[in-house]
Motif scaffolding. Structure first.
Motif, PDB file in Angstrom:
ATOM      1  N   UNK A  20      -1.490  -9.703  -5.345  1.00 24.33           N
ATOM      2  CA  UNK A  20      -1.867  -8.349  -4.515  1.00 24.33           C
ATOM      3  C   UNK A  20      -3.049  -8.159  -4.301  1.00 24.33           C
ATOM      4  N   UNK A  21      -3.940  -8.746  -5.231  1.00 22.95           N
ATOM      5  CA  UNK A  21      -5.212  -8.739  -4.323  1.00 22.95           C
ATOM      6  C   UNK A  21      -5.773  -8.707  -3.340  1.00 22.95           C
ATOM      7  N   UNK A  22      -5.508  -9.542  -3.402  1.00 28.75           N
ATOM      8  CA  UNK A  22      -5.681 -11.186  -2.057  1.00 28.75           C
ATOM      9  C   UNK A  22      -5.009 -10.399  -0.697  1.00 28.75           C
ATOM     10  N   UNK A  23      -3.751 -10.598  -0.795  1.00 27.99           N
ATOM     11  CA  UNK A  23      -3.136  -9.169   0.391  1.00 27.99           C
ATOM     12  C   UNK A  23      -3.069  -7.942   0.701  1.00 27.99           C
ATOM     13  N   UNK A  24      -3.217  -6.982  -0.454  1.00 25.73           N
ATOM     14  CA  UNK A  24      -4.250  -6.073  -0.621  1.00 25.73           C
ATOM     15  C   UNK A  24      -4.981  -6.106   0.335  1.00 25.73           C
TER      16      UNK A  24
ATOM     17  N   UNK B  50       0.950  -5.549  -0.207  1.00 25.83           N
ATOM     18  CA  UNK B  50      -0.026  -7.963  -0.168  1.00 25.83           C
ATOM     19  C   UNK B  50       1.105  -8.588   0.881  1.00 25.83           C
ATOM     20  N   UNK B  51       2.261  -7.927   1.215  1.00 21.54           N
ATOM     21  CA  UNK B  51       3.929  -8.833   1.699  1.00 21.54           C
ATOM     22  C   UNK B  51       3.332  -8.069   3.097  1.00 21.54           C
ATOM     23  N   UNK B  52       2.752  -7.098   3.901  1.00 21.78           N
ATOM     24  CA  UNK B  52       2.134  -7.020   4.798  1.00 21.78           C
ATOM     25  C   UNK B  52       1.368  -7.706   5.392  1.00 21.78           C
ATOM     26  N   UNK B  53       0.381  -8.074   4.719  1.00 23.17           N
ATOM     27  CA  UNK B  53      -1.421  -8.842   5.478  1.00 23.17           C
ATOM     28  C   UNK B  53      -0.328 -10.274   5.170  1.00 23.17           C
ATOM     29  N   UNK B  54       0.580 -10.970   4.025  1.00 27.90           N
ATOM     30  CA  UNK B  54       0.681 -12.536   3.981  1.00 27.90           C
ATOM     31  C   UNK B  54       2.234 -12.081   5.836  1.00 27.90           C
TER      32      UNK B  54
END
Length: 123
Positions: free
Chosen positions: A7-11, A71-75
């Motif tokens: 969550x941290x990396x994706x956000x 986070x899923x949006x960024x990934x």
């Protein structure tokens, strides 16, 4: 990898992309090289969002599905960019509009799944 790290990396990634694009587009009419302002602004925004997610937001269980959806949006955007770059025949099919559309659908799907099964989210 824990759910908190994902969550941290994706956000941070999603916030970086959002802030960088918004600042670049808002300044494009006034500054010729608006990306030179937008990219550092995106880095700062992404870093702030990542730190806030790691230190404060993940502790609230009600926010975890939202953070994972974001986070899923960024990934998904990163995956679309990777496919567009590495698979030349796919380039005509992977536009910015289609990538954003697929990324939003992925984010909503992850949000709904995480909300439905909160016990499966790793600490």
């Amino acid at each position: 990898m824990s759910g908190r790290a994902v969550a941290t990396l994706g956000t941070a990634l999603t916030t970086f992309l959002l802030v960088a694009v918004l600042v670049t587009e808002l300044l494009s009419a006034r500054i010729a090289f608006s990306a030179l302002v937008g990219l550092p602004a995106g880095v700062v925004g992404g870093a702030v969002a990542g730190v806030a997610t790691w230190l404060r937001l993940w502790r609230r269980a009600a926010l975890r599905p939202v953070l994972l959806g974001c986070s899923a949006v960024g990934y998904a955007l990163l995956a679309a960019a990777a496919v567009s770059y590495s698979v030349p025949p796919a380039r005509p099919f992977v536009s910015a509009e289609s990538a954003v559309g697929v990324a939003v659908v992925c984010g909503v799907a992850v949000l709904l799944i995480a909300r439905r099964y909160p016990e499966r989210i790793p600490e």
